[in-house]
Structures are given as structure tokens and as C-alpha cells.
Design an enzyme around this catalytic site. Structure first.
Site, mmCIF file in Angstrom:
data_model
loop_
_atom_site.group_PDB
_atom_site.id
_atom_site.type_symbol
_atom_site.label_atom_id
_atom_site.label_comp_id
_atom_site.label_asym_id
_atom_site.label_seq_id
_atom_site.Cartn_x
_atom_site.Cartn_y
_atom_site.Cartn_z
ATOM 1 N N ASN A 39 0.837 -1.172 -0.122
ATOM 2 C CA ASN A 39 -0.148 -0.116 -0.047
ATOM 3 C C ASN A 39 0.674 1.073 -0.061
ATOM 4 O OD1 ASN A 39 0.749 -0.316 2.918
ATOM 5 N ND2 ASN A 39 -0.874 1.101 3.333
ATOM 6 N N GLU A 43 9.638 6.132 13.955
ATOM 7 C CA GLU A 43 10.460 6.945 12.784
ATOM 8 C C GLU A 43 9.918 8.417 12.722
ATOM 9 O OE1 GLU A 43 10.161 4.555 9.128
ATOM 10 O OE2 GLU A 43 11.213 2.685 10.590
#
Ligand code: NAD
Length: 505
Positions: A167, A475
């Protein structure tokens, strides 16, 4: 090329597709060592449009060796921040100059609506621009005492293994590549086998930007072969993985053997909590966009809408009416809001959740079927289930498609309990005009990222990641720098060193 639908334009796009996608190792496009390939099909026509090199451990070994050589012997890891930053900006320029092609390829390969694919291409360039700035602000500390000074040094960790899902594949690959390169690591990227098309443009982008040979490598192929070999390779000290929770667990087991650094961005089942005092039109817009954009194939999708009981019936009605009007169809049509799901297997899986919801007694408000005007292609109308109980599979499991569950709640405590009643904890969205309550609820929902009266828009400096089964590590901004660099400390005496004289007379 422009994003206009029509047979001629489509044929032009199909004619421009590569007939074979090969690995990119040490600056060369190469076949698999054993010559293996797999077929790649598109989600609308279900036709094979190209063959994909199917890598295994021999290909991973070649790519890791190239990346290791580039790390140890090449200039990349030792470049000044300014020069590395310039290269990252050049990558952003190269992406921008191909933005239309990237969007059209992504739409063709994944079934994402073209209008949304354009936004993703722009965001991919932005990822590099942002981390180009970060290069210049990576700092090292010093710690002074009367007798000594200690200063920390940050060094890139080495060869990073990046494994990405199908995706939004290009945007997600850049989200990992940009900080990894900014830190001075070299890379082996393993894109998802279902949507490798946009990644096939990365080699020319990197070459145009002047990334030295061997710094960036791609090995394609299926996860259990190419991905697993990358994870178990002893010369790859860090793995950044985005994908399913079950795959994440397999990767963690394998990585444990070499004590690798891991960043795990996994699945989600994120709640949207709507209190009766909320700005209801804004909450409605956000709930609809949050689960039906990107075809619902979105990790942070707000796939469980929890509504205070006094607003519940009205909200369900409005959600159903708006969902029924979502424009579904040809992903390359700029007017399309909901395109085709990635693969026939994934389509069947999503449809099985429709059956499950009905069998378990949820109320199907709208959707649940293939739209009558779309006889082929992986199309599912935007689907709303109401009266969904927490014990139902559709409440608990990630569907990863255009399906939303709506559940009523009675009070703040009930809302928090329901929000936390899944194994996931990626994102949460809270709508209330009582800000004290909004903060209280935000502080008690188990999620890595929360939005209060706010839509899923991210500042690239902020931490990205989930709790519970949604992931490990963060992140984004400084967190990415921490992940791709190792910090060491150097201690220096400022005067004579007095050491206990063991063994001396
Ligand atoms: P997946 O786990 O099936 O595959 C992801 C990648 O891992 C692919 O490249 C695949 O080839 C590889 N892979 C598969 N088995 C492997 C193994 N044994 N060893 C190494 N690599 C292996 O996931 P998917 O179906 O491609 O993606 C959808 C999932 O990704 C959803 O669960 C979604 O929520 C999640 N996702 C999470 C985020 C996030 O940031 N948290 C973002 C996007 C998608």
C-alpha cells in the site's frame, strides 16, 4: 503524461510500462541469479503487465556485498552534511520531475485513485527535502567535567534493509530511504511483490541525483524468499519493516539471531471517537476521508467509529448517506474517490469480512457489494456497518479495505474502554469541543499517534509509530536519525590521569 482518463491515454500509459522489472545491484539492472521471475498483474484488468525478478538469498548476498563495499570503501558514509543534503535535494528534484509518471504508475499498479496518487508523489519528494534539512542538524553532544571531556559521535549503522508493503508503496519507500541515506547508511530495498512498478523508477532517480554506485540497491521478490534472506543476512545490522503484524513477528524472531536493530510499523484498527458536543460536520468529513481514502488500504485508517449514544443514530445515517455517494470506479479517472483493491486475493479477504459482519449480526447500512456498474476489477462499494459489538471480528481485525464499523458509547470511560479494546494501537482520532475532556481521552487511549479535533496530517518532525501489536520503535525526525545511526562516546582526560596502581610495589 497527464492524469486524464480515456482509452488513448490509458494505452499510452500501458505502452510505457516496463515488460520486465529486474533487481538493481551495484548500479546494474540484473536478473535473479537463478533466473526466477514472477508475474505482476494490475488490479483493474487483472492482466499480467510485466515479469518481476524473484530474488532469493544469492541475490540478497550480492546486493548486501555491494552495499557493504559502498559503505566501507565508498565516499557516501563520510560525506559532509552539506554534500549529502545536496544529494537528497537532487533526489527530491528527480522525483518531482517525474511526478505525473509516478502517480500514473502507482494508480495503474495499486488501484489507488489518481488524485490521491498525485498527493503521494508530492509527499515522496517532500520526504527527501525534509531529511535533506535534517542532515545539517544532526548534532553530537559533549559532556565536560573537571577531569575529562566526553564527546559523542554519531556514525551510520551500515547496510540497512528496508522492507515495504504494497500500500502507498512509493511514498512509504521514500519515508524510509530519505532518513537512511541522510544518516549515511547504504541500502538494500525489498519492495512488495504486488506493487513493484514505482520502485522500478528509483534507480534512474538515484543515478540522476548522483547517488554513488552501490549505495542504493533493490532486490525484488516474494517476502518469504528475498525478504527473509535480507532479514537473516549477518551484514545487515538494521531492518526497517512496514507490513502486517504477523510478518513483523516472523522478522523479529529471525532478526534476534543477529541482535539486529528493528523498526516495526505494523497493522492498525484505529478508533475515531465522536462525542455529541463535537463539530459534527468536521468529524463526519474526517471519518469518511479517514477510512475511505487510499481505498481504505491505509495503516492509520479510522476503521472503528465510536459515537456517543445521543448522536449515534443521526451520525450513522449521515455516514451511510455520504458513503453511498462516494464515487467509485476507474482509478485513473480524476473524479474517482475510491478505486480498485490491490489483488483478487485481498479482495476476497475483504469480502469475507463483509460476510463475517453480517453473520455476526452487525447492521449493514450501505455497501458490502460490488457496484453494479463495475463488473470486473477489485471494486467494493464504500461499506458502513453499524451496531458493531467489540466481540465481532470486524471490530477486532484489520480489514484493510473500504469498510468502517460504527459502535455507540455511553460516556467517557466507555469510549476509552472501547477504543482500547483491540490488540492494535497505531492511531486514534478524537472529536469533542470540551478540550479538557479531549486531552484526558487522548492521554488514555493506547495509540502511538493521536489527533484531537484534527485530521490525519503529519508534521515530518513528529514521531511516527504504534504501540501494542501496531509496532515497535518510532520513525520521523530525530527518531529516524537515532535509528539509522549509532552513538558512541569518546572520553578524553584534560590533565594527568590518575589510575589505581594494581600490582605496583
Ligand atoms: P506484508 O507483511 O504481507 O508484507 C510487507 C513486506 O514484507 C512485503 O515486501 C513482503 O514481501 C515482505 N515479507 C513478507 N513475508 C516476509 C518475511 N517472512 N520476511 C521478510 N519480509 C517478508 O504486508 P502487506 O500486506 O504488504 O501490507 C499491508 C500491511 O501493512 C497492513 O497490515 C498495514 O496496516 C501495514 N502497514 C503499516 C504501516 C505503518 O506505518 N504502521 C504502513 C503501511 C502498511
Amino acid at each position: 503524461m497527464t492524469a486524464v482518463a480515456g482509452p488513448a491515454i490509458k494505452q499510452q500509459l500501458v505502452d510505457s510500462l516496463p515488460s520486465a522489472i529486474r533487481h538493481y545491484i551495484d548500479g546494474e539492472h540484473v536478473d535473479s541469479v537463478d533466473g526466477a521471475t514472477i508475474a505482476v498483474t494490475d488490479p483493474v484488468g487483472h492482466e499480467q503487465y510485466c515479469t518481476l525478478a524473484a530474488g532469493g538469498s544469492a541475490d540478497i548476498s550480492k546486493a548486501v556485498a555491494a552495499a557493504r563495499r559502498a559503505f566501507v570503501d565508498g565516499p557516501w558514509a563520510g560525506l559532509s552534511a552539506r554534500r549529502r543534503s545536496n544529494t537528497l535535494n537532487a533526489i527530491a528534484n528527480a522525483i518531482e520531475s517525474r511526478a505525473d509518471t509516478l502517480a500514473e504508475f502507482e494508480t495503474f499498479d495499486t488501484g489507488l485513485p489518481i488524485s490521491q496518487a498525485h498527493g503521494l508523489a508530492a509527499r515522496a519528494a517532500e520526504n527527501f527535502r525534509y531529511f535533506a534539512e535534517v542532515c545539517g542538524s544532526i548534532h553530537e553532544d559533549s559532556f565536560r567535567s573537571p577531569a575529562q571531556i566526553g564527546y559523542s559521535i554519531r556514525r551510520p549503522k551500515g547496510v540497512a534493509g528496508l522492507i515495504t508493503p504494497w500500500n502507498v508503496p512509493f511514498m512509504l519507500a521514500t519515508w524510509k530511504l530519505a532518513p537512511c541515506l541522510a544518516a549515511g547508511c547504504t541500502v538494500v530495498l525489498k519492495p512488495a511483490e504486488l506493487s513493484p512498478l514505482t520502485a522500478s523508477l528509483l534507480p534512474e532517480i538515484m543515478e540522476e541525483a548522483g547517488v554513488p554506485q552501490g549505495v542504493f540497491n533493490i532486490v525484488h521478490g516474494i517476502g518469504e524468499d528475498a525478504g527473509a534472506a535480507l532479514v537473516s543476512h549477518p551484514d545487515v545490522p538494521v531492518i526497517s519493516f512496514t507490513g502486517e503484524t504477523t510478518t513483523g513477528k516472523i522478522i523479529m524472531r529471525s532478526a534476534a539471531e543477529h541482535l539486529k536493530g528493528l523498526s516495526m510499523e505494523l497493522g492498525g484498527k484505529s478508533p475515531v471517537v465522536v462525542f455529541a458536543d463535537a463539530d459534527v460536520p468536521a468529524a463526519l468529513d474526517s471519518a469518511l476521508f479517514g477510512v475511505f481514502s487510499l481505498n481504505g488500504e491505509r495503516c492509520t485508517a479510522g476503521s472503528r467509529v465510536l459515537v456517543e449514544r445521543s448522536l449515534y443514530d443521526e451520525f450513522v445515517t449521515m455516514l451511510g448517506q455520504r458513503a453511498a455517494k462516494i464515487r467509485i470506479g476507474d482509478p485513473s479517472d480524476p473524479a474517482t474517490q475510491l478505486g480498485a483493491l490491490i489483488s483478487t486475493e485481498h479482495y476476497a479477504r475483504v469480502m469475507s469480512y463483509i460476510d463475517s459482519g453480517i453473520e455476526e449480526g452487525a447492521r449493514l447500512v450501505t455497501g458490502g457489494t460490488r457496484p453494479p456498474h463495475l463488473e470486473t476489477g477489485n471494486y467494493l462499494a464504500a461499506t458502513v456497518f453499524a451496531d458493531v459489538r467489540p466481540d465481532m471480528r470486524i471490530f477486532q481485525e484489520e480489514i484493510f479495505g473500504p469498510v468502517v464499523c460504527v459502535t455507540p458509547f455511553d460516556d467517557e470511560g466507555d469510549a476509552i474502554r472501547l477504543a482500547n479494546d483491540t490488540r492494535y494501537g497505531l492511531a486514534a482520532y478524537i472529536w469533542t469541543n470540551d478540550l479538557r475532556r479531549g486531552h484526558r481521552v487522548a492521554h488514555r487511549i493506547d495509540a502511538g499517534m493521536l489527533w484531537l479535533n484534527s485530521h490525519n496530517v503529519r508534521d515530518l518532525r513528529t514521531p511516527f509509530g504504534g504501540v501494542k501489536a501496531s509496532g515497535l520503535g518510532r520513525e520521523g525526525g530525530q527518531h529516524s536519525v537515532d535509528f539509522y545511526t549509532e552513538t558512541s562516546i569518546v572520553h578524553v582526560a584534560l590533565g594527568d590521569t590518575h589510575v589505581p596502581r594494581f600490582g605496583a610495589e
